[in-house]
Every structure is written in structure tokens, then in C-alpha cells.
Design a protein around this motif. Structure first.
Motif, PDB file in Angstrom:
ATOM      1  N   THR A 146     -53.987  13.263 -16.021  1.00 25.67           N
ATOM      2  CA  THR A 146     -54.538  14.290 -15.127  1.00 25.67           C
ATOM      3  C   THR A 146     -53.968  14.189 -13.720  1.00 25.67           C
ATOM      4  O   THR A 146     -53.861  15.197 -13.016  1.00 25.67           O
ATOM      5  N   GLY A 147     -53.595  12.982 -13.308  1.00 30.41           N
ATOM      6  CA  GLY A 147     -53.026  12.791 -11.982  1.00 30.41           C
ATOM      7  C   GLY A 147     -51.519  12.633 -12.035  1.00 30.41           C
ATOM      8  O   GLY A 147     -50.909  12.594 -13.108  1.00 30.41           O
ATOM      9  N   VAL A 148     -50.902  12.562 -10.866  1.00 33.72           N
ATOM     10  CA  VAL A 148     -49.448  12.357 -10.792  1.00 33.72           C
ATOM     11  C   VAL A 148     -49.185  10.956 -10.261  1.00 33.72           C
ATOM     12  O   VAL A 148     -49.887  10.479  -9.365  1.00 33.72           O
ATOM     13  N   PHE A 149     -48.135  10.304 -10.830  1.00 35.74           N
ATOM     14  CA  PHE A 149     -47.829   8.923 -10.478  1.00 35.74           C
ATOM     15  C   PHE A 149     -46.319   8.765 -10.305  1.00 35.74           C
ATOM     16  O   PHE A 149     -45.525   9.573 -10.822  1.00 35.74           O
TER      17      PHE A 149
ATOM     18  N   LEU B 282     -46.564   2.063 -12.112  1.00 35.42           N
ATOM     19  CA  LEU B 282     -47.282   2.995 -12.984  1.00 35.42           C
ATOM     20  C   LEU B 282     -48.268   2.259 -13.871  1.00 35.42           C
ATOM     21  O   LEU B 282     -49.402   2.703 -14.080  1.00 35.42           O
ATOM     22  N   ASP B 283     -47.829   1.099 -14.420  1.00 33.70           N
ATOM     23  CA  ASP B 283     -48.732   0.307 -15.254  1.00 33.70           C
ATOM     24  C   ASP B 283     -49.954  -0.133 -14.461  1.00 33.70           C
ATOM     25  O   ASP B 283     -51.080  -0.166 -14.981  1.00 33.70           O
ATOM     26  N   GLN B 284     -49.748  -0.491 -13.215  1.00 28.80           N
ATOM     27  CA  GLN B 284     -50.877  -0.922 -12.388  1.00 28.80           C
ATOM     28  C   GLN B 284     -51.832   0.243 -12.151  1.00 28.80           C
ATOM     29  O   GLN B 284     -53.063   0.063 -12.147  1.00 28.80           O
ATOM     30  N   TYR B 285     -51.313   1.430 -11.957  1.00 29.78           N
ATOM     31  CA  TYR B 285     -52.165   2.617 -11.790  1.00 29.78           C
ATOM     32  C   TYR B 285     -53.012   2.822 -13.056  1.00 29.78           C
ATOM     33  O   TYR B 285     -54.212   3.072 -12.996  1.00 29.78           O
TER      34      TYR B 285
ATOM     35  N   ALA C 170     -40.637  15.123  -7.380  1.00 31.90           N
ATOM     36  CA  ALA C 170     -41.879  15.885  -7.523  1.00 31.90           C
ATOM     37  C   ALA C 170     -41.968  16.586  -8.871  1.00 31.90           C
ATOM     38  O   ALA C 170     -42.943  16.431  -9.618  1.00 31.90           O
ATOM     39  N   ASP C 171     -40.938  17.357  -9.236  1.00 29.55           N
ATOM     40  CA  ASP C 171     -40.993  18.079 -10.504  1.00 29.55           C
ATOM     41  C   ASP C 171     -41.041  17.114 -11.681  1.00 29.55           C
ATOM     42  O   ASP C 171     -41.750  17.337 -12.672  1.00 29.55           O
ATOM     43  N   ALA C 172     -40.287  16.035 -11.595  1.00 32.69           N
ATOM     44  CA  ALA C 172     -40.273  15.051 -12.682  1.00 32.69           C
ATOM     45  C   ALA C 172     -41.640  14.376 -12.825  1.00 32.69           C
ATOM     46  O   ALA C 172     -42.086  14.092 -13.940  1.00 32.69           O
ATOM     47  N   MET C 173     -42.298  14.127 -11.721  1.00 34.71           N
ATOM     48  CA  MET C 173     -43.623  13.514 -11.782  1.00 34.71           C
ATOM     49  C   MET C 173     -44.632  14.448 -12.439  1.00 34.71           C
ATOM     50  O   MET C 173     -45.484  14.015 -13.228  1.00 34.71           O
ATOM     51  N   LEU C 174     -44.516  15.739 -12.153  1.00 37.64           N
ATOM     52  CA  LEU C 174     -45.416  16.702 -12.779  1.00 37.64           C
ATOM     53  C   LEU C 174     -45.152  16.782 -14.280  1.00 37.64           C
ATOM     54  O   LEU C 174     -46.091  16.829 -15.091  1.00 37.64           O
TER      55      LEU C 174
ATOM     56  N   LYS D 199     -49.943  15.910  -1.546  1.00 31.85           N
ATOM     57  CA  LYS D 199     -49.655  14.808  -0.624  1.00 31.85           C
ATOM     58  C   LYS D 199     -48.949  13.669  -1.352  1.00 31.85           C
ATOM     59  O   LYS D 199     -48.015  13.043  -0.829  1.00 31.85           O
ATOM     60  N   ASP D 200     -49.395  13.375  -2.607  1.00 28.55           N
ATOM     61  CA  ASP D 200     -48.746  12.314  -3.379  1.00 28.55           C
ATOM     62  C   ASP D 200     -47.307  12.695  -3.724  1.00 28.55           C
ATOM     63  O   ASP D 200     -46.404  11.848  -3.684  1.00 28.55           O
TER      64      ASP D 200
END
Length: 288
Positions: free
Chosen positions: A254-257, A280-283, A241-245, A232-233
Motif C-alpha cells: 500500500t505504501g511506497v518504499f 526495504l526489508d527493514q521497512y 519515483a515511477d519505479a517505486m510506484l 514527499k517520499d
């Protein structure tokens, strides 16, 4: 008579007790047991029972008689006659009640029984059977035995019907393997394989396989809810998508951002002057 008698907790699984026709008859049995004498006997006259045992219960003599007959039928008590008087004796009484006795066999802490024992070698008699012929007694005994057999067959059939679905469920969803002590144990449910899930078009199977291996290596294997949330993210920015993975694999997350597209600008002094923070920094600051 002692102040009370012991009723074993095995009464909860007693088939005889369960075969009584009603809860009123079961209550009548439970109230009767504490009032029997040192030999498990009591007068079976319904008038005496109404005054000594069922004092505060609004039971008629016919209802008491019906309860006695039901107890006698299933084998919880034995009804018999001596010199025209009807008495009862709780079956297996001494298995659950230990009466202290003297050397001569008489009770040491309570009065001996004044009720005569059942006649040796005679059939148990019930109050309504007084004066019945031998043939009538035999017919009633055969009828009661046949009824008990039918009830046992019905109960066994019900137990089999209840067990069949459970056995089928075990055969389909479980496997039994020997344990260390030789006893069978239930096999584990097959583990979830995230690499076999159906992927959306914007996720490359090769990149997804690498991501699954990455999570496995981190000892954080993917679960069905985790896969659903990650997809969903990724669907929010399908082109990335592929770049985030790959970003998650490279940085050991462990997660995707979302991609940190502004990082190069901050390093070069652009953007917010290096003092701000990206999404991303906030995540990461939140521990996500």
C-alpha cells in the motif's frame, strides 16, 4: 400550602420567561412559584413577599415591585385587586401543578386558597395602578402590548439572521436525498479523487493512475494526507519515483518504499553474504 410547586423544564424555552428584563426578575419568578397556594395565588404586598418568599435576598420593596410588574407585563403572573388589596396569580398554574381535590372541588391534601380569585370580566390590575382611571389602564395596556410586539419582531429577526447562514451552508455544501422512511437526509460529502491531484514532474500520470486504481482495488483508497505523504517520499528519490510506484503495485503493497537494488546481489552471494537486510526489508519487518 404544599412544600413546593412544580416548575416544568419548558421554562428553559419559555419566551415569556426570556423576555423578563433581568436575571434578578427571573430569579424572583422561580422563587415565587413554590410559595403560591393551591390555586397558584399569593398576596402581592411587597412587605409580605419580602418576609415569606425573598427572605434571604437583599431586595428592596421597590425592586420586588419592579419584578412583579415585569412578570405581569410578559404574562407570567396576573396582578389584580380585590377590595383595595393587590394579589397575584401564576398564569397556566394548573397545567404544570396537579392539585388533588375532593368531590366538592376543594384541595384534599392542603388548605384551600384564602385569596380571592381575580374579578371576572375585569382587567388585571397592578399595585402601582391602584386608583388609576379606565383610560389610564387602557393606555398602559396598549403600550405594553406594543412593546411586546416590538420585542417579538426583534427576536424573530434575530432568529432569521441566525438561520440564513446555516441555510446557505446547506445549499452549498450539502444535498438532501430521500431516505427509506421518506424523510430527507443529508447527502454525503463528495469523495476525494486522488487521480486529479497536481503531480510533480518526476511522477508519470499513467503510473500514478495505475497506483490509484491499485489502492482502490485493495479497499485502501487514497486520502489527501496519504497523497501528500507519498509524494514527499517519492521526492526523496525523484529518479526512482515511477519505479517505486510500480514496485508497490507489483508486490501488492500500500505504501511506497526505496527500490531494493541490492536484492540481486544478495541472491548471487554478493553484498553482505545473504545474511543482511536491505532498507526495504527493514521497512517490511516493521509492517510498513
Amino acid at each position: 400550602m404544599a412544600r413546593g410547586r412544580f416548575i416544568s423544564n419548558s421554562i428553559s424555552t419559555s419566551k415569556k420567561f426570556a423576555r423578563l428584563q433581568s436575571n434578578d426578575h427571573r430569579l424572583a419568578y422561580l422563587m415565587l412559584v413554590p410559595h403560591v397556594d393551591a390555586e397558584g395565588r399569593h398576596d402581592a404586598d411587597t412587605r409580605i413577599l419580602a418576609g415569606q418568599v425573598y427572605t434571604l435576598l437583599d431586595l428592596t420593596h421597590d425592586q420586588i415591585e419592579a419584578a412583579l410588574q415585569d412578570m405581569h407585563r410578559v404574562g407570567l403572573i396576573r396582578l389584580y385587586q380585590v377590595d383595595g388589596e393587590t394579589y397575584l396569580e401564576v398564569t397556566n398554574f394548573h397545567e404544570h401543578n396537579k392539585v388533588r381535590r375532593r368531590d366538592d372541588g376543594t384541595p384534599s391534601h392542603e388548605a384551600p386558597s384564602i385569596i380571592p380569585p381575580p374579578p371576572a370580566g375585569t382587567q388585571s390590575d397592578s399595585a402601582h395602578m391602584a386608583g388609576a382611571t379606565t383610560e389610564e389602564l387602557r393606555s398602559d395596556s396598549v403600550a405594553a402590548t406594543a412593546e411586546d410586539k416590538v420585542q417579538v419582531q426583534v427576536q424573530v429577526q434575530e432568529e432569521v439572521q441566525e438561520q440564513e447562514p446555516r441555510a446557505h451552508a446547506r445549499a452549498v455544501g450539502e444535498t438532501k436525498t430521500p431516505s427509506k422512511n421518506g424523510k430527507p437526509k443529508k447527502g454525503r460529502t463528495p469523495t476525494f479523487d486522488p487521480s486529479t491531484v497536481e503531480l510533480p514532474e518526476f511522477v508519470s500520470p499513467d503510473v500514478w493512475a495505475d497506483f490509484c486504481e491499485h489502492r482502490k482495488a485493495m479497499r485502501r483508497p487514497l486520502t489527501p494526507p496519504a497523497v501528500e505523504g507519498i509524494l514527499k517520499d517519492l521526492a526523496k528519490t525523484p529518479l526512482d519515483a515511477d519505479a517505486m510506484l510500480r514496485q508497490t503495485i507489483t508486490r501488492g503493497w500500500t505504501g511506497v518504499f526505496p527500490l531494493d537494488k541490492d536484492r540481486d546481489k544478495r541472491r548471487g552471494g554478493g553484498g553482505n553474504g545473504g545474511g543482511g537486510s536491505s532498507a526495504l526489508d527493514q521497512y517490511r519487518e516493521k509492517g510498513l
